[in-house]
Design an enzyme around this catalytic site. Structure first.
Site, short mmCIF file in Angstrom:
data_model
loop_
_atom_site.label_atom_id
_atom_site.label_comp_id
_atom_site.label_asym_id
_atom_site.label_seq_id
_atom_site.Cartn_x
_atom_site.Cartn_y
_atom_site.Cartn_z
N LYS A 199 0.84 -1.15 0.09
CA LYS A 199 0.04 -0.04 0.11
C LYS A 199 0.98 1.36 0.06
CE LYS A 199 -1.76 3.14 2.05
NZ LYS A 199 -1.54 4.42 1.56
N SER A 253 5.09 7.70 9.78
CA SER A 253 5.05 8.63 11.20
C SER A 253 4.78 7.63 12.27
CB SER A 253 4.06 9.72 11.03
OG SER A 253 2.58 9.15 10.76
N GLU A 275 8.80 1.21 11.15
CA GLU A 275 10.04 2.05 11.14
C GLU A 275 9.35 3.41 10.96
OE1 GLU A 275 13.12 1.19 10.76
OE2 GLU A 275 13.06 -0.89 10.00
N GLU A 409 9.28 16.24 14.74
CA GLU A 409 9.71 15.90 13.36
C GLU A 409 9.25 16.82 12.43
OE1 GLU A 409 8.66 12.32 11.40
OE2 GLU A 409 10.63 12.11 10.94
#
Ligand code: NAD
Length: 507
Positions: A199, A253, A275, A409
């Site tokens: 995906k 994220s 990750e 971030e």
């Protein structure tokens, strides 16, 4: 002759989105069971190029019904066993052919990536696509070289410790390295005999859809490699919630990573690999004997791909004695680096992925100034007349680790420089983050290097370099940067079940 060829190639490179579109194959349907198909709802998502904001394609918007169809197709392919039961040597040959097919189409794939994402063509040509091909080759070559184990059993028994594919693997991936992040998942998953459903991120599905076609061309059986484009809640969530998906692997994220864990828990307790994000510290000690190299790494460790890199060294920790001198160098690099047309092979710094990302980054820059950080370079939107989404390389000085631009971030080209006095202080600031993806230190003192290497809480620690790694080294995070490892032979852990078979012989 060689020079003439090079010049011609340069001339033939398309310089506009309209020209580039003419020479790429835009695949826009889902790829299920070896065929391109529309989404069952018939809905599409619009994909545009951040280079100039123009429309590129309408891509199938898959939802839970398409997920059901893809999962039952992938399951049937797994049960049929053509791929799963093929000898590792045969899987190796097919995957090597797949890598050759990718290589034969490398220029087109690089162009697709640049069109969809706005990353400089120099980067997609020299990094994204070659590393994607290398990843497929690495796992192809590895799979017929890893052995199962025989346990130390008594003489009247045989204990075999074997690895088997987990089954149907779903992978949800981000937009910053669309093919490379996908390959880190599908290459080891395919090598170990699984069926996969990819995906891709809704912003950047085009390259992976083209790759699905190339996988089929190379001989990967129908149903073993499927691609479902669509947005996260409509296509990613039902995959992660599906009762017949055996593993969900994710890059993206931290916020969505947490949702993925929840979906796995709410459904069939499928295994999860994550990750996620980062806010990586790069420490520069006053004893560093090559401040030029450190400044270059500090700048490029954030400005590469416009800062849209999970390991970007966005917290730059500099020892007080050298801080002004050092930041002068970094600011010089930042102001010298001008955003340019990503299709131009000479461009080093391109556009952000879309308008939403541009506004997010500009919002953080505003917040940095509002919270009292000092803007040393950049800070503004650029090339607005192009219609694309460009921002200047940006450096903030006078940041404290409590400020928003040091904690969250940004995923854009923004460096937050923080001053420290002692090594202990630097290590404590560096580790004071919810993330733990990467960290680094520049020093000429071997004791300092070794102490920091152990003390920094991150999955990757770089000493006197930034991003020193390759396909042979595991990649992943500590803390809320996720768990599980991509790359290296350790990636096989995510895609295999460990089984013990104890055979009792006559007593
Ligand atoms: P994102 O989390 O917004 O999206 C990632 C993927 O998740 C996309 O495919 C998206 O469609 C999907 N998604 C979104 N909501 C979902 C939901 N509710 N259920 C299931 N799937 C859903 O991330 P992004 O903006 O595409 O990428 C940037 C992020 O990725 C950054 O945080 C970056 O650090 C991270 N990243 C991490 C690594 C790593 O290896 N650690 C590598 C690259 C990027």
């Amino acid at each position: 002759m060689g020079d003439v060829m090079n010049v011609q190639t340069e001339i033939n490179k398309p310089q506009t989105v309209a020209d580039a579109r003419k020479i790429v194959s835009l695949r826009t349907q889902a790829f299920i069971g070896g065929k391109f198909v529309d989404s069952l709802s018939g809905k599409t998502l619009s994909s545009s190029s951040p280079i100039d904001g123009s429309h590129l394609a309408n891509v199938a918007a898959c939802d839970h019904r398409d997920v059901d169809r893809a999962v039952s197709t992938a399951r049937a392919a797994f049960e049929a066993g053509h791929w799963r039961n093929a000898s590792p040597n045969d899987r190796r040959k097919t995957l090597l052919k797949f890598a050759d097919t990718l290589e034969a189409n490398a220029e087109e794939l690089a162009l697709l990536e640049t069109l969809d994402l706005g990353k400089p063509i120099a980067n997609t040509t020299s990094v994204d696509i070659p590393l994607t091909i290398e990843t497929v080759r690495y796992y192809a070559e590895a799979i017929n070289k890893v052995y199962d184990e025989l346990g130390p059993s008594p003489s009247n028994a045989v204990s075999m410790i074997v690895r088997e594919p987990v089954g149907v693997v779903a992978a949800v991936t981000p937009w910053n390295f669309p093919l490379l992040m996908a390959a880190w998942k599908f290459a080891p998953a395919l090598a170990t005999g699984n069926s996969v459903i990819m995906k891709p991120a809704e912003q950047t599905s085009l390259s992976l859809l083209r790759v699905a076609e190339l996988a089929a061309e190379a001989g990967i059986p129908a149903g073993v490699f499927n691609v479902l484009p669509g947005d996260g809640p409509s296509a990613g969530k039902p995959l992660a919630l599906h009762m017949d998906v055996d593993a969900i692997v994710f890059t993206g994220s931290t916020a969505v990573g947490k949702l993925i864990m929840g979906y796995a828990a709410q459904s069939n307790m499928k295994r999860v690999g994550l990750e996620c994000g980062g806010k990586s510290p790069q420490i520069v000690m006053a004893d560093c004997d090559n401040l030029g190299a450190a400044a270059n790494a500090a700048a490029w460790g954030v400005f590469y791909d416009q800062g849209q890199v999970c390991t970007a060294g966005t917290r730059l920790l500099v020892q007080k004695d050298i801080k002004d001198r050092f930041l002068e160098k970094v600011a010089g690099i930042a102001t010298g680096l001008k955003p340019g047309n990503p299709l131009d092979p000479k461009t080093e710094f391109g556009s952000l992925v879309d308008e939403t990302q541009l506004n997010t980054v500009l919002g953080y820059i505003e917040k940095g100034s509002a919270e009292g950080a000092h803007l040393r370079a950049g800070g503004k939107r650029a090339m607005t007349e192009s219609g694309g989404f460009y921002v200047q390389p940006t450096l903030f000085d006078g940041v404290t680790n409590e400020m928003t631009i040091a904690r969250e971030e940004i995923f854009g080209p923004v460096i937050s420089a923080i001053e420290f006095e002692t090594l202990d202080q630097a290590l404590s600031i560096a580790n004071d983050s919810i993330y733990g993806l990467a960290a680094g230190i520049w020093t000429s003192n071997v004791n300092t290097a070794h102490i920091a290497g152990r003390a920094l809480r991150a999955g990757n620690v770089w000493i006197n370099c930034w991003d020193g790694s390759d396909i042979t080294t595991p990649f992943g995070g500590f803390k809320q940067s996720g768990f599980g490892r991509d790359r290296s032979l350790h990636a096989f852990d995510k895609y295999t079940e460990l089984k013990t078979i104890w055979l009792q012989l006559s007593n």
